[in-house]
Enzyme design. Structure first.
Site, mmCIF file in Angstrom:
data_model
loop_
_atom_site.group_PDB
_atom_site.id
_atom_site.type_symbol
_atom_site.label_atom_id
_atom_site.label_comp_id
_atom_site.label_asym_id
_atom_site.label_seq_id
_atom_site.Cartn_x
_atom_site.Cartn_y
_atom_site.Cartn_z
ATOM 1 N N SER A 242 0.859 -1.179 0.000
ATOM 2 C CA SER A 242 0.000 0.000 0.000
ATOM 3 C C SER A 242 0.895 1.228 0.000
ATOM 4 O O SER A 242 2.119 1.129 0.130
ATOM 5 C CB SER A 242 -0.907 0.024 1.236
ATOM 6 N N LYS A 243 0.262 2.375 -0.111
ATOM 7 C CA LYS A 243 1.039 3.611 -0.072
ATOM 8 C C LYS A 243 1.738 3.753 1.282
ATOM 9 O O LYS A 243 2.820 4.306 1.389
ATOM 10 C CB LYS A 243 0.112 4.791 -0.358
ATOM 11 N N GLN A 244 1.091 3.237 2.352
ATOM 12 C CA GLN A 244 1.672 3.331 3.689
ATOM 13 C C GLN A 244 2.865 2.392 3.875
ATOM 14 O O GLN A 244 3.678 2.590 4.770
ATOM 15 C CB GLN A 244 0.616 3.036 4.748
#
Length: 311
Positions: A242-244
């Site tokens: 994910s972006k995180q």
């Protein structure tokens, strides 16, 4: 499965551009729709406004087009549909299924800890503190749906038979958040019904949401789509990409390489083709062989209606 009535969708959140993990979900839903001669719709799930990145929705649309994943019809944008969600919420309220809750997350966790002596792994079930009325001096921070007792069962086309006691494992869940935003569970159920979605193909990280959505579909008298939850892409630490967790945006210049990687993740093997359109044609054929009906000969599975956006 009736090819003439199949309607699928891809529903990204515009919290950033597409990455390899989101491409896997997009590709799986696209291939399943094209393999069954159906429609593939695009929905922008932008209700969680604090997480929305300006320009991300438009960039996602450009990325999909660059990958040859052309959707059918106008794009549905959740932030433009407040009145529709309010109508569904009001229907549930009139039927006695909604109540106000004054609890904070810490209070919920403390209540479960006192009751059970420990906190469960993952989600903490709501203990029903406000189910019979707000405690004296408290006001509603959020609004919850009363979950009927009983086991929710469904068949997932990838993961197999699923069942959950939503009342025990989740409890009464929030439909209108403390910050005034509609919860994902309500919006997705209302939108799937409005778009006549027959088949939901998405990442396995959303598998646990399906029983809650079944609860709402039954309370609202809405159809229950067929479900398929495909394996998520993970990083080197085993975390969902994910972006995180450090996912990088897809680069249009590497569209064919990105599609090949996503196809391998979905069990399609190595597909060696010179261009995106022919790659998608072969990927659809292989998906058909595994999961469903092949398109008619001569059908250009990479073709779709020119993208437009509902305003």
């Amino acid at each position: 499965m009736n090819r003439s009535t199949y309607i699928g969708r891809f529903a990204p959140s515009p919290s950033g551009p597409l990455h390899q993990g989101s491409l896997v979900a997009a590709l799986a839903s696209y291939l399943d729709a094209r393999a069954h001669g159906g429609q593939w719709l695009l929905r922008i799930e932008d209700l969680d406004t604090p997480r929305v990145v300006p320009g991300a929705a438009e960039r996602i649309c450009r990325q999909l087009s660059g990958l040859g994943l052309h959707w059918d019809g106008p794009v549905l944008v959740q932030s433009e549909r407040d009145a529709v969600y309010r109508d569904a919420f009001d229907r549930l309220t009139r039927a006695g299924h909604i109540y106000g809750c004054g609890c904070t997350r810490k209070e919920i966790a403390d209540s479960v800890l006192r009751r059970d002596g420990r906190l469960p792994d993952g989600e903490v079930p709501y203990p029903g503190t406000c189910a019979h009325g707000l405690p004296p001096g408290r006001h509603a921070r959020a609004w919850r749906v009363r979950v009927p007792s009983g086991i929710v069962q469904f068949e997932d086309r990838w993961a197999g038979s699923q069942h959950q006691d939503v009342a025990a494992d989740v409890g009464d869940f929030v439909l209108l958040r403390a910050d005034g935003l509609w919860a994902y569970q309500l919006a997705v159920v209302v939108d799937d019904a409005a778009q006549h979605i027959t088949d939901v193909v998405r990442g396995a990280d959303l598998l646990a949401s399906t029983p809650r959505q079944r609860v709402l579909q039954r309370l609202l008298g809405m159809p229950e789509p067929r479900m398929m939850h495909v394996p998520v892409v993970t990083n080197l630490d085993g975390q969902k990409l994910s972006k995180q967790t450090g996912a990088t945006a897809l680069d249009p210049a590497h569209a064919l390489d990105d599609l090949r990687a996503a196809g391998r993740h979905l069990g399609l093997g190595d597909i060696v083709r010179a261009d995106v359109a022919s790659w998608l044609t072969e990927a659809t054929r292989r998906w058909s062989a595994r999961w469903g009906t092949a398109p008619r000969l001569g059908t250009d599975v990479a073709a779709g209606q020119a993208p437009t956006r509902r305003r």
